[in-house]
Write an enzyme that holds these catalytic residues in place. Structure first.
Site, PDB file in Angstrom:
ATOM      1  N   TRP A 144      23.501   2.704  63.615  1.00 29.19           N
ATOM      2  CA  TRP A 144      24.334   3.868  63.904  1.00 29.19           C
ATOM      3  C   TRP A 144      24.693   4.032  65.379  1.00 29.19           C
ATOM      4  CZ3 TRP A 144      21.266   6.445  67.229  1.00 29.19           C
ATOM      5  CH2 TRP A 144      19.877   6.464  67.025  1.00 29.19           C
ATOM      6  N   ASN A 145      24.149   3.225  66.260  1.00 34.15           N
ATOM      7  CA  ASN A 145      24.429   3.460  67.683  1.00 34.15           C
ATOM      8  C   ASN A 145      25.783   2.903  68.123  1.00 34.15           C
ATOM      9  OD1 ASN A 145      23.338   0.849  67.310  1.00 34.15           O
ATOM     10  ND2 ASN A 145      22.608   0.763  69.427  1.00 34.15           N
ATOM     11  N   PRO A 169      27.470  -0.263  56.693  1.00 34.47           N
ATOM     12  CA  PRO A 169      27.066   0.473  57.887  1.00 34.47           C
ATOM     13  C   PRO A 169      25.910   1.420  57.600  1.00 34.47           C
ATOM     14  CG  PRO A 169      28.992   1.503  56.922  1.00 34.47           C
ATOM     15  CD  PRO A 169      28.693   0.282  56.081  1.00 34.47           C
ATOM     16  N   SER A 170      25.335   1.953  58.644  1.00 32.68           N
ATOM     17  CA  SER A 170      24.289   2.961  58.506  1.00 32.68           C
ATOM     18  C   SER A 170      24.837   4.192  57.782  1.00 32.68           C
ATOM     19  CB  SER A 170      23.784   3.387  59.886  1.00 32.68           C
ATOM     20  OG  SER A 170      23.042   4.588  59.813  1.00 32.68           O
ATOM     21  N   SER A 220      16.023  -1.583  63.380  1.00 32.28           N
ATOM     22  CA  SER A 220      14.661  -1.421  63.871  1.00 32.28           C
ATOM     23  C   SER A 220      13.787  -2.620  63.522  1.00 32.28           C
ATOM     24  CB  SER A 220      14.039  -0.161  63.274  1.00 32.28           C
ATOM     25  OG  SER A 220      13.789  -0.341  61.884  1.00 32.28           O
ATOM     26  N   GLU A 241      18.631  -8.820  64.846  1.00 30.43           N
ATOM     27  CA  GLU A 241      18.712  -8.280  66.217  1.00 30.43           C
ATOM     28  C   GLU A 241      18.021  -6.933  66.168  1.00 30.43           C
ATOM     29  OE1 GLU A 241      19.101  -6.227  69.092  1.00 30.43           O
ATOM     30  OE2 GLU A 241      21.181  -5.853  68.528  1.00 30.43           O
ATOM     31  N   CYS A 275      19.943  -0.867  72.234  1.00 27.40           N
ATOM     32  CA  CYS A 275      18.722  -1.656  72.067  1.00 27.40           C
ATOM     33  C   CYS A 275      18.327  -2.374  73.349  1.00 27.40           C
ATOM     34  CB  CYS A 275      18.879  -2.649  70.923  1.00 27.40           C
ATOM     35  SG  CYS A 275      20.273  -3.764  71.097  1.00 27.40           S
ATOM     36  N   GLU A 449      23.257 -13.833  68.573  1.00 29.26           N
ATOM     37  CA  GLU A 449      24.639 -13.503  68.273  1.00 29.26           C
ATOM     38  C   GLU A 449      25.478 -13.825  69.505  1.00 29.26           C
ATOM     39  OE1 GLU A 449      24.930 -10.105  65.113  1.00 29.26           O
ATOM     40  OE2 GLU A 449      23.732  -9.329  66.780  1.00 29.26           O
TER      41      GLU A 449
END
Length: 469
Positions: A144-145, A169-170, A220, A241, A275, A449
Site C-alpha cells: 500500500w505504500n 494490490p493491497s 512484510s 522484496e 522499505c 528487481e
C-alpha cells in the site's frame, strides 16, 4: 461513496456481488468500495492469463511497441489516476502524480531493454545457444505504500520478457491499481494483464494456485515467509522484496548543515513509508547534539496535512494499524528513556496523522531501533568508532540498504562497502532507477528487481545444443 472501479479479467471490466470499503486516511472514513474477487473469478483470471501467454510470448517486437503505448496511456491519464491514489493512500497530490509518471518511466525503460542471448559455440561441429525464455503466468502482489510504482516494477519486466500476469494490490489501496488495469486494457491484448482485488485470503489463494509459475511479492517479512512456503510445494519461482531497517552512518567529517535536509527526506519521504528509507541514524558522539538539532529543525518546518491540500508536504499514515504501531514504538522508546525532541504525538483531528518525530537518547535493543518503523519516526544514536558503528549497523536480520555520509567521499565509500545490504549509498539515499538492481540481503528479500537483473528474474535459461557432426 464513489462508484466502484471494476476488476480487469481477460480484458473485460468485471464487477462482483461482494465488495469491501476503502478508507481515506486523511479522514479515517470510507470513501469508496472495491470488488471482492471470488475464487471462481480468480480461476478465470488465471485461465485468461494462461491462454494469452501462448501468443504474447511469440512476438517480441509487438511487446516492445505495446509497452511504449501503455506508457503513453498512463501519462495521458495522470490527472485521472493521481487524485484516486491520494485519496486511498494519503500522499500529497504532487507525489501521487510523480508516482503515476514513474509507471510510464518503467514501462519505457523495459520496452527498450534486450533479453540477453549468448552463443557459446558456433563452428562446423556444434552450435550452442543460451537463451532466456519467459516463465508463463506471474502472480504479482503489491503493498500500500507505492501501489503503482511497485506494480510497474513487476508489470514492465514481466510483460517485456513475454510473461502474462495476474496482479493484486493491497486491500488498503486497490483503486488506483484497478484503474490502471482498466486503462491498460485499452492497449494490451486481452488476458495479458489481469487486475483483481480483495481481502484475505485472496493473496494466499493466488500463491497456492496451480497456474502461476512465478510469484513476485512486495510486502512484510512475515507475509513474505508465508509466500515462500506457499510457493515451495509447486516449486514456483519467487521474488520477495521485503522490509528494511536501513542505517545512515554519519562520519566525523560530516557537514551537518549541508546534508540535514537531504538526510531528513531520505527518512521521511512518503511519511517514512518506504522499505528502503533511512530508519536509524548513527552520529559521531562529539557531533551528536548538532545532528539531532539539525534534523529536528527540518522536522519542525514540515507541514503535515491532507494530500489534497497543495501546501501539505507529508500526508497521513495509510491505515489505522500502522498509525497505532508507530505511536506504540515511540511511546515504548520514551518509556525506556528516549526523548522526542520534536513530534511524538498524534495530530489533532480526524485521520491517521502523526507528527514527524526525531528521537534522541535511544539505544540498540529498543524496538524503535531494532524494528522497521515504516512511519514518520527517526531514532538518532551515537557511536564512538567506525568499526563499532559498522558492527551495530549490520547487527540486524534486515539487509535492504544503507548509506554513509561524509566530506571525504572515498572514505565514506570504503565504510559503505562494509555494510551487509543490497544497496549501499554514499552521500545520498533512496536513489532508485529502473536500470539499477534493487534487492535485499538476509530477511530483506530473495532476488532482485529492476535493470537487466530484474528482467532476467522473469525468465529461465534454455540451451539449444545443435550438433553439426
Amino acid at each position: 461513496m464513489t462508484d466502484q472501479v471494476s476488476m480487469t479479467i481477460g480484458g473485460n471490466a468485471v464487477a462482483t456481488t461482494a465488495s469491501f470499503e476503502v478508507v481515506d486516511p486523511a479522514t479515517g472514513a470510507p470513501f469508496a468500495t472495491a470488488p471482492e474477487c471470488t475464487e471462481a473469478q480468480l480461476d478465470e483470471a488465471m485461465r485468461s492469463a494462461r491462454d494469452a501467454y501462448r501468443s504474447w510470448k511469440q512476438d517480441e517486437a509487438a511487446r516492445r511497441k505495446l509497452l511504449l503505448a501503455s506508457a503513453d496511456a498512463v501519462l495521458a491519464a495522470t490527472d485521472t489516476i493521481a487524485p484516486v491514489l491520494t485519496h486511498e493512500q494519503g500522499k500529497p497530490l504532487a507525489d501521487a502524480r510523480m508516482e503515476v509518471r514513474s509507471v510510464a518511466l518503467w514501462l519505457r525503460h523495459f520496452a527498450g531493454l534486450d533479453v540477453d542471448r549468448e552463443i557459446l559455440q558456433d563452428d562446423d561441429k556444434v552450435h550452442i545457444r543460451v537463451e532466456r525464455r519467459p516463465l508463463g503466468v506471474v502472480a504479482a502482489i503489491t503493498p500500500w505504500n507505492y501501489p503503482l510504482s511497485l506494480a510497474a516494477w513487476k508489470i514492465a519486466p514481466a510483460l517485456r520478457a513475454g510473461n502474462t500476469m495476474v496482479l493484486k494490490p493491497s486491500p488498503y489501496t486497490p483503486l488506483a491499481t484497478l484503474l490502471l488495469g482498466r486503462i491498460l486494457a485499452e492497449v494490451l491484448p486481452a488476458g495479458v494483464l489481469n487486475v483483481i482485488s480483495g481481502s484475505d485470503p485472496l493473496g494466499a489463494l493466488m500463491t497456492g494456485h496451480p497456474v502461476p509459475r512465478k510469484i513476485s511479492f512486495t510486502g512484510s517479512v512475515a507475509t513474505g515467509k508465508h509466500v515462500a512456503a506457499a510457493a515451495a510445494p509447486d516449486l514456483k519461482r519467487i521474488t520477495l522484496e521485503l522490509g528494511g531497517n536501513d542505517p545512515a552512518i554519519l562520519l566525523d567529517d560530516i557537514d551537518v548543515e549541508a546534508v540535514a535536509e537531504r538526510l531528513f527526506w531520505s527518512a521521511f519521504r512518503n511519511n517514512g513509508q518506504v522499505c528502503s528509507a533511512v530508519k536509524r541514524v548513527y552520529a559521531p558522539e562529539r557531533r551528536y547534539d548538532e545532528v539531532v538539532e539539525a534534523l529536528a529543525a527540518v522536522a519542525r518546518s514540515v507541514r503535515v496535512g491532507a494530500g489534497t491540500d497543495p501546501r501539505s508536504q507529508l500526508g497521513p499514515l495509510n491505515n489505522k494499524p500502522q498509525l497505532d504501531r508507530v505511536a506504540g514504538l515511540v511511546d515504548d522508546a520514551v518509556r525506556r528513556g528516549g526523548q522526542a525532541v520534536v513530534g511524538g504525538d498524534l495530530v489533532d483531528g480526524p485521520g491517521f496523522f502523526y507528527r514527524p518525530t526525531i528521537l534522541r537518547g535511544v539505544s540498540d535493543g529498543m524496538a524503535v531501533v531494532d524494528e522497521e518503523q515504516f512511519g514518520p519516526v527517526l531514532p538518532v544514536l551515537s557511536y564512538r568508532s567506525v568499526d563499532e558503528v559498522v558492527e551495530r549497523a549490520n547487527d540486524t536480520h534486515f539487509g535492504l540498504s544503507g548509506s554513509v555520509w561524509g566530506t571525504d567521499a572515498d572514505r565514506a565509500a570504503a565504510v559503505a562497502d562494509e555494510l551487509d545490504c543490497g544497496t549501499a549509498w554514499v552521500n545520498t539515499h533512496l536513489a532508485l532507477r529502473p536500470d539499477q538492481p534493487f534487492g535485499g540481503a538476509k530477511w530483506s528479500g530473495i532476488g532482485v528487481e529492476n535493470g537487466h537483473w530484474g528482467l532476467h528474474s522473469f525468465t529461465e535459461v534454455k540451451v539449444l545444443h545443435r550438433s553439426r557432426a
